[in-house]
Design an enzyme around this catalytic site. Structure first.
Site, PDB file in Angstrom:
ATOM      1  N   GLY A 140       1.000  -1.258  -0.102  1.00 46.82           N
ATOM      2  CA  GLY A 140       0.016   0.076  -0.049  1.00 46.82           C
ATOM      3  C   GLY A 140       0.921   1.157   0.008  1.00 46.82           C
ATOM      4  N   GLY A 174       3.003   1.092   3.382  1.00 44.14           N
ATOM      5  CA  GLY A 174       3.885  -0.085   3.665  1.00 44.14           C
ATOM      6  C   GLY A 174       3.577  -1.070   2.931  1.00 44.14           C
ATOM      7  N   VAL A 182       1.850  -5.476   3.243  1.00 41.84           N
ATOM      8  CA  VAL A 182       0.985  -6.346   4.202  1.00 41.84           C
ATOM      9  C   VAL A 182       1.486  -7.841   3.800  1.00 41.84           C
ATOM     10  CG1 VAL A 182      -1.074  -7.248   4.661  1.00 41.84           C
ATOM     11  CG2 VAL A 182      -0.548  -4.690   4.314  1.00 41.84           C
ATOM     12  N   LYS A 242       0.741  -5.952   8.592  1.00 42.55           N
ATOM     13  CA  LYS A 242       1.148  -4.382   8.015  1.00 42.55           C
ATOM     14  C   LYS A 242       2.387  -3.892   8.714  1.00 42.55           C
ATOM     15  CE  LYS A 242      -1.362  -0.461   6.734  1.00 42.55           C
ATOM     16  NZ  LYS A 242      -2.781   0.366   6.762  1.00 42.55           N
ATOM     17  N   ASP A 273     -11.127   6.988   4.307  1.00 46.16           N
ATOM     18  CA  ASP A 273     -10.607   6.154   3.098  1.00 46.16           C
ATOM     19  C   ASP A 273     -11.464   4.816   2.860  1.00 46.16           C
ATOM     20  OD1 ASP A 273      -8.851   5.736   1.138  1.00 46.16           O
ATOM     21  OD2 ASP A 273      -7.120   5.160   2.337  1.00 46.16           O
TER      22      ASP A 273
HETATM   23  P1  ATP Z   1      -3.126   2.536   1.115  1.00 45.39           P
HETATM   24  O1  ATP Z   1      -3.107   3.745   2.022  1.00 45.39           O
HETATM   25  O2  ATP Z   1      -2.531   2.525  -0.306  1.00 45.39           O
HETATM   26  O3  ATP Z   1      -4.685   2.140   0.830  1.00 45.39           O
HETATM   27  P2  ATP Z   1      -2.155   1.183   3.319  1.00 45.39           P
HETATM   28  O4  ATP Z   1      -0.714   1.103   3.050  1.00 45.39           O
HETATM   29  O5  ATP Z   1      -2.558   2.102   4.206  1.00 45.39           O
HETATM   30  O6  ATP Z   1      -2.720   1.374   1.830  1.00 45.39           O
HETATM   31  P3  ATP Z   1      -3.734  -1.160   3.788  1.00 45.39           P
HETATM   32  O7  ATP Z   1      -4.818  -0.832   2.742  1.00 45.39           O
HETATM   33  O8  ATP Z   1      -4.040  -1.226   4.999  1.00 45.39           O
HETATM   34  O9  ATP Z   1      -2.373  -0.300   3.558  1.00 45.39           O
HETATM   35  O10 ATP Z   1      -3.089  -2.532   3.269  1.00 45.39           O
HETATM   36  C1  ATP Z   1      -2.852  -2.683   1.732  1.00 45.39           C
HETATM   37  C2  ATP Z   1      -3.288  -3.691   1.065  1.00 45.39           C
HETATM   38  O11 ATP Z   1      -2.815  -5.042   1.806  1.00 45.39           O
HETATM   39  C3  ATP Z   1      -4.739  -3.741   1.209  1.00 45.39           C
HETATM   40  O12 ATP Z   1      -5.502  -2.979  -0.083  1.00 45.39           O
HETATM   41  C4  ATP Z   1      -5.066  -5.251   0.899  1.00 45.39           C
HETATM   42  O13 ATP Z   1      -5.029  -5.692  -0.526  1.00 45.39           O
HETATM   43  C5  ATP Z   1      -3.869  -5.988   1.886  1.00 45.39           C
HETATM   44  N1  ATP Z   1      -4.441  -6.147   3.266  1.00 45.39           N
HETATM   45  C6  ATP Z   1      -4.541  -5.155   4.197  1.00 45.39           C
HETATM   46  N2  ATP Z   1      -4.993  -5.758   5.316  1.00 45.39           N
HETATM   47  C7  ATP Z   1      -5.170  -7.006   5.143  1.00 45.39           C
HETATM   48  C8  ATP Z   1      -5.709  -7.984   5.966  1.00 45.39           C
HETATM   49  N3  ATP Z   1      -6.242  -7.674   7.285  1.00 45.39           N
HETATM   50  N4  ATP Z   1      -5.861  -9.173   5.275  1.00 45.39           N
HETATM   51  C9  ATP Z   1      -5.520  -9.332   4.073  1.00 45.39           C
HETATM   52  N5  ATP Z   1      -5.165  -8.672   3.170  1.00 45.39           N
HETATM   53  C10 ATP Z   1      -5.110  -7.149   3.862  1.00 45.39           C
HETATM   54 MG    MG Z   2      -5.491   0.873   1.965  1.00 47.83          MG
HETATM   55 MG    MG Z   3      -3.988   3.426   3.846  1.00 49.31          MG
END
Ligand code: ATP
Ligand code: MG
Ligand code: MG
Length: 299
Positions: free
Chosen positions: A17, A20, A22, A37, A152
């Site tokens: 994402g 970071g 996941v 994450k 979001d």
């Molecule tokens: P962004 O801000 O770009 O949306 P981010 O870095 O905040 O991303 P998340 O959205 O929490 O991160 O996670 C990124 C991706 O990882 C998600 O879109 C999903 O595909 C996967 N992911 C996140 N949490 C989970 C979970 N609990 N189980 C399975 N997959 C997950």
């Molecule tokens: Mg996200």
């Molecule tokens: Mg996010």
């Protein structure tokens, strides 16, 4: 004191994402799978801001919110090289993502095998779409009852757990509201947030209320009920809807047209609250009896 990191084996990278990466991991003692994450701490950031995401998750307890288990601090050496190749950005390290000494925060949570984005691409029946939608509204109603704005809500941040129940995740942008001129809300800033889902007032970086999340619900409902073969077509039709509040010519749900329009109204005060949406009983009457079918694992 113990190091939680030593208790887990990383099975694979799931996604990268904006903040970071996941991973799918397994707790070697309880033998269960979890999502981990890893969030990079920017040099001029204090980690309080990042810990806020974990603190918010830890304070929430609802069947339609991704379950949180643990948070810890670590460095970037943690099993990373082995999985770096699974991410697109592996050849370019301009952002320092492979610097092993970089500090990171790790958030351990429930593993959800699918995102709603995948469901969009597969297409689903009206009944299942409405069942999912109601679960999303129930989860968001709980988030709002805790004084938060999620900021979001989008298909990539909504998950299906192993029982095919909706789980709202990614609290990286969530904020507790403040009061300004007698109104609860937050000042919207130029942070990410998915632009297709962003309310007009969030786009303008002005004061936003919980009604900004309600706008995102409208975009989601449209996506759930308009499973176009191509992403480009879905986006084109969504753009039209956002501009003129007109639904595509092949839109099949005239009963839901007014709901989508009111959710996506440019004036936030016209949009219903999550409680108002849940009170529209007749809308959910059919969705209640429908069984959610088996879904394939996302790879
Ligand atoms: P962004 O801000 O770009 O949306 P981010 O870095 O905040 O991303 P998340 O959205 O929490 O991160 O996670 C990124 C991706 O990882 C998600 O879109 C999903 O595909 C996967 N992911 C996140 N949490 C989970 C979970 N609990 N189980 C399975 N997959 C997950
Ligand atoms: Mg996200
Ligand atoms: Mg996010």
């Amino acid at each position: 004191f113990f190091s939680a990191a030593t208790e887990y084996e990383i099975l694979r990278g799931i996604a990268e994402g904006s903040s970071g990466q996941v991973f799918l991991c397994k707790n070697m003692l309880d033998q269960h799978e979890y999502a981990l994450k890893k969030i990079f701490i920017e040099e001029d950031d204090d980690d309080e801001k990042i810990l806020e995401e974990a603190r918010i998750m830890a304070s929430l307890d609802h069947p339609h919110i991704v379950r949180y288990y643990q948070v810890w601090r670590g460095d970037n050496s943690y099993n990373f090289e082995k999985f770096a190749g699974e991410f697109d950005s592996s050849s370019d390290d301009s952002s320092g993502k492979r610097d092993p000494s970089r500090s990171c925060i790790y958030i351990l949570m429930e593993y959800c095998p699918k995102t709603l984005e995948t469901v969009f691409r597969e297409g689903i029946s009206e009944e299942i779409a409405l069942t999912y939608f109601r679960q999303i509204v129930e989860g968001l109603d709980y988030i709002h009852s805790q004084g938060l704005i999620h900021r979001d809500i989008c298909s990539q941040n909504l998950f299906l757990d192993s029982e095919k129940q909706i789980k709202i995740g990614d609290f990286g942008l969530a904020k507790f509201m403040e009061v300004k001129d007698g109104e609860f809300g937050v000042q919207s800033s130029n942070d990410y947030g998915h632009h297709f889902y962003k309310s007009p007032e969030a786009m303008r970086n002005s004061w936003i209320t919980q009604k900004s999340d309600v706008y995102s619900l409208g975009v989601l409902l449209f996506g759930l009920l308009y499973p176009s073969k191509t992403e480009a077509r879905r986006i084109e039709k969504l753009r039209e809807l956002q501009k003129t509040l007109s639904l595509p010519e092949d839109w099949k749900y005239p009963d839901l047209t007014s709901l989508i329009r009111v959710l996506m109204s440019k004036d936030p005060s016209v949009r219903p609250s999550t409680a108002d949406i849940l009170a529209r009983e007749q809308l959910w009457a059919t969705a209640d009896v429908v069984q959610v079918p088996q879904l394939k694992e996302e790879n």
